[in-house]
Design a protein around this motif. Structure first.
Motif, PDB file in Angstrom:
ATOM      1  N   LEU A 128      -0.448  -7.780  -4.177  1.00 28.15           N
ATOM      2  CA  LEU A 128      -1.429  -6.993  -5.080  1.00 28.15           C
ATOM      3  C   LEU A 128      -0.979  -6.166  -3.847  1.00 28.15           C
ATOM      4  N   ILE A 129      -1.588  -4.306  -5.192  1.00 27.76           N
ATOM      5  CA  ILE A 129      -0.678  -2.959  -5.382  1.00 27.76           C
ATOM      6  C   ILE A 129      -2.179  -2.072  -4.984  1.00 27.76           C
ATOM      7  N   ILE A 130      -1.935  -1.330  -3.977  1.00 24.96           N
ATOM      8  CA  ILE A 130      -3.061  -0.315  -3.477  1.00 24.96           C
ATOM      9  C   ILE A 130      -1.901   1.055  -3.690  1.00 24.96           C
ATOM     10  N   ASN A 131      -2.256   1.720  -4.926  1.00 27.20           N
ATOM     11  CA  ASN A 131      -1.641   3.031  -5.037  1.00 27.20           C
ATOM     12  C   ASN A 131      -2.629   4.104  -4.322  1.00 27.20           C
ATOM     13  N   LEU A 132      -2.693   4.505  -3.652  1.00 29.84           N
ATOM     14  CA  LEU A 132      -2.734   5.888  -3.006  1.00 29.84           C
ATOM     15  C   LEU A 132      -2.589   7.458  -2.420  1.00 29.84           C
ATOM     16  N   ALA A 133      -0.886   6.574  -2.688  1.00 29.04           N
ATOM     17  CA  ALA A 133       0.109   7.833  -2.689  1.00 29.04           C
ATOM     18  C   ALA A 133      -0.443   9.508  -3.303  1.00 29.04           C
ATOM     19  N   GLY A 134      -0.389   9.798  -2.741  1.00 26.02           N
ATOM     20  CA  GLY A 134      -0.520  11.515  -3.095  1.00 26.02           C
ATOM     21  C   GLY A 134      -0.894  12.860  -2.291  1.00 26.02           C
ATOM     22  N   GLU A 135      -0.617  14.275  -2.411  1.00 24.08           N
ATOM     23  CA  GLU A 135      -0.562  15.528  -2.022  1.00 24.08           C
ATOM     24  C   GLU A 135      -2.077  15.435  -2.005  1.00 24.08           C
ATOM     25  N   SER A 136      -2.585  15.719  -0.714  1.00 27.76           N
ATOM     26  CA  SER A 136      -4.140  15.338  -0.667  1.00 27.76           C
ATOM     27  C   SER A 136      -4.239  17.612  -1.476  1.00 27.76           C
ATOM     28  N   LEU A 137      -5.445  17.642  -2.022  1.00 27.74           N
ATOM     29  CA  LEU A 137      -5.652  18.697  -2.180  1.00 27.74           C
ATOM     30  C   LEU A 137      -6.410  19.837  -1.347  1.00 27.74           C
ATOM     31  N   SER A 138      -6.988  19.072  -0.625  1.00 27.18           N
ATOM     32  CA  SER A 138      -8.069  19.696   0.162  1.00 27.18           C
ATOM     33  C   SER A 138      -7.226  20.167   1.807  1.00 27.18           C
TER      34      SER A 138
ATOM     35  N   ILE B 225       0.839  -1.127  -0.018  1.00 30.34           N
ATOM     36  CA  ILE B 225      -0.318   0.569  -0.144  1.00 30.34           C
ATOM     37  C   ILE B 225       0.874   1.599  -0.527  1.00 30.34           C
ATOM     38  N   THR B 226       0.875   2.167  -0.621  1.00 32.27           N
ATOM     39  CA  THR B 226       1.141   3.208  -0.404  1.00 32.27           C
ATOM     40  C   THR B 226       0.173   4.817  -0.357  1.00 32.27           C
ATOM     41  N   GLY B 227       0.582   5.386   0.112  1.00 32.98           N
ATOM     42  CA  GLY B 227       0.236   6.655   0.987  1.00 32.98           C
ATOM     43  C   GLY B 227      -0.745   5.611   2.673  1.00 32.98           C
ATOM     44  N   GLY B 228      -0.323   4.723   2.690  1.00 30.53           N
ATOM     45  CA  GLY B 228      -1.082   3.550   3.845  1.00 30.53           C
ATOM     46  C   GLY B 228      -0.584   4.313   5.229  1.00 30.53           C
ATOM     47  N   THR B 229      -0.601   5.724   5.755  1.00 30.77           N
ATOM     48  CA  THR B 229      -0.849   6.524   6.451  1.00 30.77           C
ATOM     49  C   THR B 229      -1.373   7.408   5.958  1.00 30.77           C
ATOM     50  N   GLY B 230      -2.641   7.501   5.066  1.00 28.10           N
ATOM     51  CA  GLY B 230      -3.231   9.073   4.366  1.00 28.10           C
ATOM     52  C   GLY B 230      -4.353   8.145   5.637  1.00 28.10           C
ATOM     53  N   LEU B 231      -5.330   8.545   4.953  1.00 28.26           N
ATOM     54  CA  LEU B 231      -6.708   8.789   5.586  1.00 28.26           C
ATOM     55  C   LEU B 231      -7.579   7.524   5.139  1.00 28.26           C
ATOM     56  N   ILE B 232      -8.227   7.141   3.084  1.00 29.93           N
ATOM     57  CA  ILE B 232      -8.418   5.747   3.015  1.00 29.93           C
ATOM     58  C   ILE B 232      -6.849   4.730   3.231  1.00 29.93           C
ATOM     59  N   GLY B 233      -6.164   4.794   3.382  1.00 24.17           N
ATOM     60  CA  GLY B 233      -4.796   3.980   3.467  1.00 24.17           C
ATOM     61  C   GLY B 233      -4.110   3.620   5.445  1.00 24.17           C
ATOM     62  N   SER B 234      -4.316   4.424   5.597  1.00 21.70           N
ATOM     63  CA  SER B 234      -4.612   3.928   7.437  1.00 21.70           C
ATOM     64  C   SER B 234      -5.893   2.990   7.716  1.00 21.70           C
ATOM     65  N   ARG B 235      -7.180   3.655   7.460  1.00 23.52           N
ATOM     66  CA  ARG B 235      -7.893   2.412   7.406  1.00 23.52           C
ATOM     67  C   ARG B 235      -7.541   0.899   6.809  1.00 23.52           C
TER      68      ARG B 235
END
Length: 476
Positions: free
Chosen positions: A236-246, A182-192
């Protein structure tokens, strides 16, 4: 006013700034479960501060009571030190908050220095409490006392907000014991997702720049900060990385980070996939419904074409196009186009909570713009569903019933038990936020999750009232 009262006025102003800007607006402490103890300390310390302000404004503690007042001042120092320790254990303080805390500590030291002679004078008075009056200075102290006492009660109540939270719904991949990156695994969706997949018994690796954040997860987890550190095969790769737009104003530097944070890591993933003798079974790549453009009348689903380019559509199109190149290496790709993800832990909703909690929230602009939203549990559930159902191509992660902004804000007010009385005109938002206001706040689209519905996904929260009530249950 005396020098002492001027110093206390400065202390009060800096404390108010720290509370409103850092604790409430940027850090959103009342909505973070790990901040419960910190809020309790803030509330207790403000009780002490209120007594200090009120006493310096109009009451001398005579005789033995001067010693009690001195003990009160020392206890406040102890609470502050305790607060420092708890803050460092529970969160990463931004530089502006650390600077503010330092200035508050220095100023409080000056207060104690100027207060020492006053305490010695109080000690010579008969034991008891003796009124005094400094005119305007006294009224300023009374004002600060009322403010910090009121906020003390507010923080003490909110420190109990997360004591009876419902359990996070479990996640389940149909294939057991998968190796998941998981990339972005500590973000909003990634953490869950990360915690849910750990709990489901999978071997989870997260790629993150902030390894310290990984300490919050329970269970076995591998943490890497560069894709080349990943040696074992991945299912399985889940790619969620990215600077938050909000997360702030769309400056040129931030817009560049929007692209770099998404395209950079996605390109690195594709290069890594190309080098692997054993390929992943699927890449699930995040995207956003901004790719459809904005309309008050048109309804979009996965068959709809991307809109004419603006920043959002261009960013999403380039991101999706790059992710799809994994197919050239035999890896199926799911593109999850997220709508507005509803969570009090982060994202756009979290940015709205500050005015609504104080009863000054309202619709944005005309209020007619559509909001295609999804509860955080369904956002995570949609990712798992795409993996289980083998959904190739685009999948809209939105609830089946979009709402207009005016309806959304009324529902938010109901869930938070607050009035919705103060609309924010569009021209003000454009002046304050520029391009961000136009793309994210003042225009929207109706986006339906056709593929998720047709493939059997069952929404936990298809209606906005149920979704918001679930988020705020036990927290207001």
């Amino acid at each position: 006013m005396t020098t002492l009262l001027w110093l206390m006025t400065i202390q009060g102003v800096m404390g108010a700034f720290d509370t409103l800007y850092h604790h409430e607006f940027t850090e959103r402490l009342p909505w973070k479960p790990q901040a419960g103890r910190e809020l309790f300390i803030h509330g207790l310390r403000n009780l002490f501060y209120g007594l200090i302000f009120a006493s310096l404004g109009g009451l001398s503690w005579g005789g033995v009571w001067a010693g009690v007042f001195a003990a009160l001042l020392i206890a406040e120092i102890g609470l502050t030190l305790w607060d420092f320790v708890v803050e460092d254990q529970s969160r990463h303080l931004p530089p502006s908050e650390r600077i503010t805390h330092t200035l508050l500590a220095i100023n409080y030291g000056l207060v104690l220095a100027f207060l020492a002679p006053e305490l010695m004078r109080w000690e010579t008075l008969p034991s008891g409490f003796h009124p005094h009056d400094y005119g305007l200075g006294s009224w300023i102290m009374y004002l600060f006392a009322a403010g910090v006492w009121g906020w003390a009660g507010f923080d003490l109540l909110r420190s109990r907000r997360f004591r009876k939270l419902t359990a996070v719904p479990s996640l389940h991949l149909d294939t057991p014991n998968q190796r998941v990156l998981i990339t972005g695994g500590t973000g909003l969706i990634g953490s869950r997702l990360t915690q849910g997949l750990i709990d489901d018994g999978h071997q989870v690796t997260i790629l993150t720049r902030d390894k310290a954040q990984a300490a919050k997860f329970r269970g076995p987890l591998t943490v890497i900060d560069h894709i080349d550190d990943l040696r074992a095969p991945v299912d399985l790769i889940i790619n969620l990385a990215g600077e938050s737009l909000s997360g702030g104003l769309w400056t040129r530097r931030r817009i560049a980070r929007f692209y770099d944070s998404r395209l950079g890591i996605t390109g690195a993933l594709i290069d890594w996939i190309a080098r692997q003798p054993v390929k992943p079974k699927r890449l699930i790549n995040a995207s956003a419904i901004g790719i459809y453009g904005r309309s008050e009348t048109e309804i979009f689903d996965e068959a709809s074409a991307p809109a004419a380019p603006d920043l959002a559509t261009d960013l999403c199109t380039k991101w999706e196009t790059l992710a799809l190149t994994a197919q050239n290496h035999g890896v199926p790709v799911s593109l999850i186009r997220f709508g507005l993800v509803l969570s009090v832990d982060g994202g756009a909703l979290a940015q709205m909570l500050f005015p609504f909690e104080f009863g000054i929230g309202g619709r944005l602009g005309s209020g007619r713009q559509w909001i295609s939203w999804i509860h955080i549990d369904d956002a995570v559930g949609m990712v798992v569903h795409a993996a289980n159902a083998g959904l190739d191509g685009t999948v809209n992660a939105t609830a089946p019933v979009p709402v207009r902004n005016a309806g959304f804000t009324r529902a938010l007010g109901r869930a938070m038990h607050r009035p919705v009385v103060l609309p924010l005109p569009g021209f003000v938002l454009k002046r304050l936020l520029g391009q961000m206001a136009d793309i994210l706040l003042l225009n929207g689209q109706q986006v339906l999750p056709a593929r998720a519905t047709h493939s059997g996904y069952r929404f936990r929260y298809p209606q906005i009232d149920a979704a918001l009530n679930a988020l705020f249950r036990g927290r207001m």
